[in-house]
Design a protein around this motif. Structure first.
Motif, short mmCIF file in Angstrom:
data_model
loop_
_atom_site.label_atom_id
_atom_site.label_comp_id
_atom_site.label_asym_id
_atom_site.label_seq_id
_atom_site.Cartn_x
_atom_site.Cartn_y
_atom_site.Cartn_z
N THR A 112 32.19 43.31 51.44
CA THR A 112 32.47 43.14 50.24
C THR A 112 31.12 41.68 49.70
O THR A 112 30.94 41.54 48.93
CB THR A 112 34.19 42.50 50.60
OG1 THR A 112 34.73 43.75 50.70
CG2 THR A 112 34.60 42.19 48.79
N HIS A 140 38.97 38.99 36.16
CA HIS A 140 40.25 40.02 37.18
C HIS A 140 40.15 40.89 35.34
O HIS A 140 41.90 40.95 36.13
CB HIS A 140 41.16 38.49 37.20
CG HIS A 140 40.10 37.90 38.80
ND1 HIS A 140 40.92 36.89 39.35
CD2 HIS A 140 38.77 37.99 39.16
CE1 HIS A 140 40.23 36.52 40.02
NE2 HIS A 140 39.23 36.91 40.21
N ASP A 143 40.67 43.21 39.11
CA ASP A 143 40.34 42.01 40.15
C ASP A 143 40.07 42.88 40.90
O ASP A 143 40.97 43.13 42.66
CB ASP A 143 40.70 40.97 40.83
CG ASP A 143 41.06 40.04 41.87
OD1 ASP A 143 39.08 39.84 42.27
OD2 ASP A 143 41.61 39.06 42.17
N GLY A 146 37.31 40.67 44.95
CA GLY A 146 37.72 38.75 45.20
C GLY A 146 36.33 38.43 43.99
O GLY A 146 35.78 36.98 45.44
#
Length: 216
Positions: A112, A140, A143, A146
């Motif tokens: 990620t 977000h 979101d 991350g």
């Protein structure tokens, strides 16, 4: 109508032949861009591979696309490796569409952080779809990956896309997304975001969808 055309106007085939005449001699010097032009003019994948092998980022991207779509005789696990190789090379060469393809591969592999890094790099080139995605992620909305919560910067990037004036259907996305982000912000923050948008525009490459220049 025919009488209105200049007598020196070239036909499409004349322009095609002229382009070949200019590009082909340069290929002998391993000019990767000329090789890519030859591919665009002929749609001969041999030229595409030569261009990619000699470091042309857009050619490398299209090599990745071809293998991703099933071209060539490769075992499934080898295909994935080859696709990743070409997208990574193109991304490292600065082509934002490849950056996003490579980012998606990293995300699927559980990296990620790698996805976030390449996503940001693609946005920094001015690639409009990624600017939209990056801004949404920072705010977000949603979101998913991350990213840190930075609603001012997120709003600024989405607001910046208003200047495309509907290009690529982006205006509808902007009109949908901005109110969602605004709900999380004060009026002062929104004003700050608009100023941030102006500063971003002045210090970064112009927004673009990076359309293909020739025949693709």
């Amino acid at each position: 109508m025919a009488k209105d055309c200049p007598i020196d106007q070239k036909s499409p085939i004349d322009w095609l032949n002229k382009a070949k005449e200019l590009a082909e001699p340069r290929t002998s010097a391993k000019d990767a861009e000329a090789m890519y032009v030859m591919y665009e003019l002929t749609l001969d994948n041999t030229w595409l591979e030569k261009s990619a092998t000699n470091g042309h980022a857009i050619a490398q991207y299209w090599m990745g696309i071809l293998y991703k779509q099933g071209e060539g005789f490769l075992l499934p696990w080898n295909r994935a490796e080859v696709v990743e190789k070409w997208f990574k090379a193109s991304a490292e060469g600065g082509y934002p569409k490849a950056m996003m393809e490579y980012a998606a591969i990293l995300f699927e592999k559980g990296d990620t952080e790698g996805f976030r890094q390449w996503n940001e790099k693609a946005a920094l080139t001015g690639y409009a779809p990624t600017v939209y995605g990056y801004g949404s992620d920072l705010a977000h909305e949603p979101d998913t990956y991350g990213f840190p919560f930075e609603p001012i910067k997120g709003y600024a990037l989405i607001y910046l896309l208003k200047e495309l004036d509907g290009g690529g259907g982006m205006q509808e996305n902007v009109e949908y997304k901005l109110p969602l982000i605004a709900k999380k912000m004060t009026s002062q923050q929104i004003e700050e975001a608009i100023e941030t948008s102006k500063k971003w525009k002045a210090s970064h490459p112009p927004l673009s969808f990076f359309p293909d220049r020739l025949s693709q």
